[in-house]
Design a protein around this motif. Structure first.
Motif, PDB file in Angstrom:
ATOM      1  N   GLU A 181       0.512 -12.797  13.979  1.00  0.00           N
ATOM      2  CA  GLU A 181      -0.208 -11.611  14.797  1.00  0.00           C
ATOM      3  C   GLU A 181      -0.975 -10.655  13.938  1.00  0.00           C
ATOM      4  O   GLU A 181      -0.683 -10.498  12.738  1.00  0.00           O
ATOM      5  N   SER A 182      -1.605  -9.820  14.700  1.00  0.00           N
ATOM      6  CA  SER A 182      -2.305  -8.780  13.936  1.00  0.00           C
ATOM      7  C   SER A 182      -1.444  -7.886  13.126  1.00  0.00           C
ATOM      8  O   SER A 182      -0.477  -7.588  13.469  1.00  0.00           O
ATOM      9  N   GLY A 183      -1.785  -7.662  11.900  1.00  0.00           N
ATOM     10  CA  GLY A 183      -0.877  -6.840  11.082  1.00  0.00           C
ATOM     11  C   GLY A 183      -0.018  -7.276  10.237  1.00  0.00           C
ATOM     12  O   GLY A 183       0.745  -6.688   9.656  1.00  0.00           O
ATOM     13  N   CYS A 184       0.121  -8.603  10.448  1.00  0.00           N
ATOM     14  CA  CYS A 184       1.275  -9.437   9.506  1.00  0.00           C
ATOM     15  C   CYS A 184       0.713  -9.719   8.066  1.00  0.00           C
ATOM     16  O   CYS A 184       1.641 -10.186   7.475  1.00  0.00           O
ATOM     17  N   GLY A 185      -0.609  -9.278   7.835  1.00  0.00           N
ATOM     18  CA  GLY A 185      -0.526  -9.311   6.204  1.00  0.00           C
ATOM     19  C   GLY A 185      -1.761 -10.451   5.820  1.00  0.00           C
ATOM     20  O   GLY A 185      -1.836 -10.798   4.735  1.00  0.00           O
ATOM     21  N   LYS A 186      -2.166 -11.112   6.948  1.00  0.00           N
ATOM     22  CA  LYS A 186      -3.034 -12.371   6.540  1.00  0.00           C
ATOM     23  C   LYS A 186      -4.485 -11.889   5.699  1.00  0.00           C
ATOM     24  O   LYS A 186      -4.583 -12.505   4.617  1.00  0.00           O
ATOM     25  N   SER A 187      -5.188 -10.653   6.143  1.00  0.00           N
ATOM     26  CA  SER A 187      -6.270 -10.470   5.214  1.00  0.00           C
ATOM     27  C   SER A 187      -6.037  -9.989   3.953  1.00  0.00           C
ATOM     28  O   SER A 187      -6.565 -10.291   3.119  1.00  0.00           O
ATOM     29  N   THR A 188      -4.948  -9.111   4.037  1.00  0.00           N
ATOM     30  CA  THR A 188      -4.439  -8.755   2.639  1.00  0.00           C
ATOM     31  C   THR A 188      -3.938  -9.857   1.759  1.00  0.00           C
ATOM     32  O   THR A 188      -4.268  -9.612   0.607  1.00  0.00           O
ATOM     33  N   GLU A 229     -11.171 -14.834   9.415  1.00  0.00           N
ATOM     34  CA  GLU A 229     -11.479 -14.763  10.874  1.00  0.00           C
ATOM     35  C   GLU A 229     -12.899 -15.051  11.099  1.00  0.00           C
ATOM     36  O   GLU A 229     -13.645 -14.267  11.482  1.00  0.00           O
ATOM     37  N   GLU A 276       1.570   5.197   1.055  1.00  0.00           N
ATOM     38  CA  GLU A 276       1.163   6.242   1.728  1.00  0.00           C
ATOM     39  C   GLU A 276       1.919   7.563   1.445  1.00  0.00           C
ATOM     40  O   GLU A 276       2.998   7.350   0.546  1.00  0.00           O
ATOM     41  N   PHE A 321       0.974  -1.012  -0.077  1.00  0.00           N
ATOM     42  CA  PHE A 321       0.089   0.017   0.094  1.00  0.00           C
ATOM     43  C   PHE A 321       0.886   1.123   0.076  1.00  0.00           C
ATOM     44  O   PHE A 321       1.989   1.180   0.618  1.00  0.00           O
ATOM     45  N   ALA A 342       2.742  -4.834   3.091  1.00  0.00           N
ATOM     46  CA  ALA A 342       1.822  -5.841   4.005  1.00  0.00           C
ATOM     47  C   ALA A 342       2.075  -7.320   3.480  1.00  0.00           C
ATOM     48  O   ALA A 342       2.001  -7.945   4.483  1.00  0.00           O
ATOM     49  N   PRO A 384       5.577  -2.384   8.882  1.00  0.00           N
ATOM     50  CA  PRO A 384       5.921  -3.011   7.718  1.00  0.00           C
ATOM     51  C   PRO A 384       6.247  -1.837   6.342  1.00  0.00           C
ATOM     52  O   PRO A 384       6.625  -2.073   5.480  1.00  0.00           O
ATOM     53  N   VAL A 407       3.965   0.359   2.227  1.00  0.00           N
ATOM     54  CA  VAL A 407       3.495  -0.512   3.398  1.00  0.00           C
ATOM     55  C   VAL A 407       3.524  -1.946   2.780  1.00  0.00           C
ATOM     56  O   VAL A 407       2.565  -2.019   1.966  1.00  0.00           O
TER      57      VAL A 407
HETATM   58  N1  LIG Z   1      -5.485   0.203   2.845  1.00  0.00           N
HETATM   59  C1  LIG Z   1      -4.449   0.144   3.303  1.00  0.00           C
HETATM   60  N2  LIG Z   1      -3.787   1.226   3.237  1.00  0.00           N
HETATM   61  C2  LIG Z   1      -2.433   1.308   4.095  1.00  0.00           C
HETATM   62  N3  LIG Z   1      -2.138   0.076   4.749  1.00  0.00           N
HETATM   63  C3  LIG Z   1      -2.788  -1.004   4.964  1.00  0.00           C
HETATM   64  C4  LIG Z   1      -4.181  -1.020   4.127  1.00  0.00           C
HETATM   65  N4  LIG Z   1      -4.608  -2.279   4.490  1.00  0.00           N
HETATM   66  C5  LIG Z   1      -3.872  -2.744   5.296  1.00  0.00           C
HETATM   67  N5  LIG Z   1      -2.651  -2.066   5.722  1.00  0.00           N
HETATM   68  C6  LIG Z   1      -1.744  -2.481   6.584  1.00  0.00           C
HETATM   69  O1  LIG Z   1      -1.176  -3.727   5.995  1.00  0.00           O
HETATM   70  C7  LIG Z   1      -0.582  -4.197   7.085  1.00  0.00           C
HETATM   71  C8  LIG Z   1      -1.200  -5.611   6.873  1.00  0.00           C
HETATM   72  O2  LIG Z   1      -2.500  -5.682   7.298  1.00  0.00           O
HETATM   73  P1  LIG Z   1      -3.511  -6.768   7.212  1.00  0.00           P
HETATM   74  O3  LIG Z   1      -5.135  -6.418   7.606  1.00  0.00           O
HETATM   75  O4  LIG Z   1      -3.357  -7.703   5.958  1.00  0.00           O
HETATM   76  O5  LIG Z   1      -3.052  -7.946   8.351  1.00  0.00           O
HETATM   77  P2  LIG Z   1      -3.716  -8.623   9.456  1.00  0.00           P
HETATM   78  O6  LIG Z   1      -2.660 -10.052   9.754  1.00  0.00           O
HETATM   79  O7  LIG Z   1      -4.886  -9.530   8.679  1.00  0.00           O
HETATM   80  O8  LIG Z   1      -4.071  -8.157  10.669  1.00  0.00           O
HETATM   81  P3  LIG Z   1      -5.630  -8.018  11.294  1.00  0.00           P
HETATM   82  O9  LIG Z   1      -5.603  -9.636  12.115  1.00  0.00           O
HETATM   83  O10 LIG Z   1      -5.313  -7.146  12.342  1.00  0.00           O
HETATM   84  O11 LIG Z   1      -6.599  -7.874  10.467  1.00  0.00           O
HETATM   85  C9  LIG Z   1      -0.797  -3.805   8.144  1.00  0.00           C
HETATM   86  O12 LIG Z   1       0.056  -2.992   8.723  1.00  0.00           O
HETATM   87  C10 LIG Z   1      -1.845  -2.539   7.861  1.00  0.00           C
HETATM   88  O13 LIG Z   1      -2.035  -1.436   8.797  1.00  0.00           O
END
Ligand SMILES: Nc1ncnc2c1ncn2[C@@H]1O[C@H](COP(=O)(O)OP(=O)(O)OP(=O)(O)O)[C@@H](O)[C@H]1O
Length: 422
Positions: A54-61, A185, A17, A15, A35, A285, A33
């Motif tokens: 953990e949260s934020g490691c990029g799973k949903s992306t 999730e 910024e 992503f 991700a 990230p 970023v």
């Molecule tokens: N649209 C976006 N713009 C900028 N950064 C993003 C965007 N979407 C996600 N991120 C960043 O990308 C990284 C991965 O996010 P992601 O949601 O994929 O993680 P995750 O492991 O699924 O965490 P969670 O369980 O909290 O959802 C995070 O640092 C998040 O802040």
């Protein structure tokens, strides 16, 4: 071993910024970023592959990018042997029917103004499947299948509990008879008492309908309950993939081990653990650590050859090196500790010595052998004189873990770590 339904190779999603017109006018450089940063894995036909971290490691992306809901920055995804990002027209429509997603929050994923029947039916309407009567019949059948009732077709989401709404969301994801479903999730927003029911439903549906799942979860008990294999993610990368039972019994990566250790254990014998649980925050990230991304928190970071100090002392030095390299040591506070109200402009030797003593006391709780301690003292003395560039301690303490990012090696149970055969 069954063939893959989905093959992911070198997938990246960044992503950006500071990328607006205003930023450009102000001369701000865009910041990436990272991700998802180079993932390679397969999802085999009929299996549930877990993606944990953990949260934020990029799973949903990851889940959204493999489905094409997010545009990839790089890499390939093949679904049934076809490059997903090359599809168009009828082939793309077919992919959209065969690959679906269930999101975490059934409260926001359902339109409150639509009956649940209409919500489940929407994908059938969009893809123009069958006649109107056939579509309605299919929806009633789906509602029965997910443990609701066809007679609830005309009810609204607010009339249902969280668990029931998630059943509706699952029915909608299955409406087009997909082959592959990303479950992002799927139970995290639900009461614990309902979670197992939804997981059991997903398992039953998988058997009945020959589904393949990619299950995203930060919850190891969910992963253990339902997954055949697990991929462990840290800061946009996969650090380990293996069969669930094997990975839980003998984790190959220090991060996996630390994740497992952070789960509360019931038995007293298991509570008596000696391994450190995960400490500190996941780095950003936007600027991931060089080399192995876990090395800033790893309890087994590898010291340079010949450096004979214990892991905790080495971790202390590595944390200190991070502060020195980022120039984020609190110099003013250290001068105060050394007895100076403000940093002297040109400190004499006595002032520098006092600064060094204060810094050692603040940053080195563990005693280092004299031969190593002098390097740290020299670095603090350099900072006291404002010479940050000579104060990195890189020459004396650099680890292979910060120089090189280990590959995901091995066939059945690949692990990305410099420590062989952990
Ligand atoms: N649209 C976006 N713009 C900028 N950064 C993003 C965007 N979407 C996600 N991120 C960043 O990308 C990284 C991965 O996010 P992601 O949601 O994929 O993680 P995750 O492991 O699924 O965490 P969670 O369980 O909290 O959802 C995070 O640092 C998040 O802040």
């Amino acid at each position: 071993m069954s063939d893959p339904v989905l093959s992911v190779e070198g997938l990246q999603k960044y992503f950006w910024e500071q990328n607006s017109l205003v930023d450009r006018l102000l001369g701000n450089d865009p910041v990436a970023v990272r991700a998802v940063d180079g993932l390679t894995f397969d999802v085999r036909r009929g299996e549930t592959l877990g993606l944990v971290g953990e949260s934020g490691c990029g799973k949903s992306t990851t889940g959204e990018t493999v489905l094409g809901l997010q545009e990839p920055t790089g890499g390939r995804v093949e679904f049934e042997g076809r490059d997903v990002y090359d599809l168009s027209g009828e082939a793309l429509d077919e992919f959209h029917r065969e690959a679906q997603i269930v999101f975490q929050d059934p409260f926001s994923s359902l339109d409150p103004r639509k009956t649940i029947g209409k919500s489940v039916q929407q994908p059938l309407d969009v893809h123009d499947v069958g006649t109107k009567a056939e579509r309605e019949d299919r929806v009633r059948d789906l509602l029965d299948r997910v443990g609701l009732s066809g007679s609830q077709y005309d009810r609204y989401p607010h009339e249902f509990s969280g668990g029931q709404r998630q059943r509706v969301a699952i029915a909608r994801a299955l409406a087009l008879e997909p082959e592959f479903v990303v479950l992002d999730e799927p139970t995290s927003a639900l009461d614990v008492s309902v979670q197992a029911q939804i997981l059991n439903l997903l398992s039953d549906l998988q058997d009945e309908l020959d589904l393949t799942y990619l299950l995203i979860s930060h919850d190891l008990s969910v992963i253990r309950h339902i997954c055949d294999r697990v991929a462990v993610m840290y800061l946009g990368e996969i650090v380990e993939i293996g069969d669930t039972a094997e990975l839980f019994e003998s984790p190959g990566h220090p991060y996996t081990e630390a994740l497992l250790e952070s789960v509360p254990r019931a038995s007293l014998a298991e509570q008596d653990r000696t391994i450190d649980v995960l400490t500190g925050d996941v780095p950003s990230p936007r600027d991931p650590p060089s080399g192995c991304r876990f090395r800033t928190r790893c309890p087994e970071v590898i010291p340079p050859e010949g450096l004979d100090i214990d892991q905790k002392a080495y971790r202390e030095v590595m944390n200190l090196r991070g502060l020195l390299e980022n120039r984020s040591l609190s110099v003013t506070k250290l001068w105060e500790r050394a007895g100076y109200d403000s940093p002297p402009e040109e400190p004499d030797d006595a002032a520098v010595d006092a600064f060094v003593d204060a810094a050692i006391e603040r940053h080195l709780e563990r005693s280092l052998p004299r031969e190593y301690r002098v390097h740290v003292e020299d670095a603090f003395a350099a900072v006291a004189r404002g010479n940050w560039e000579t104060a990195t301690l890189r020459d004396d303490f650099e680890s292979v873990c910060e120089r090189t990012n280990p590959d995901l090696d091995g066939t059945d149970h690949p692990v990305a770590c410099h420590l062989p055969d952990r």
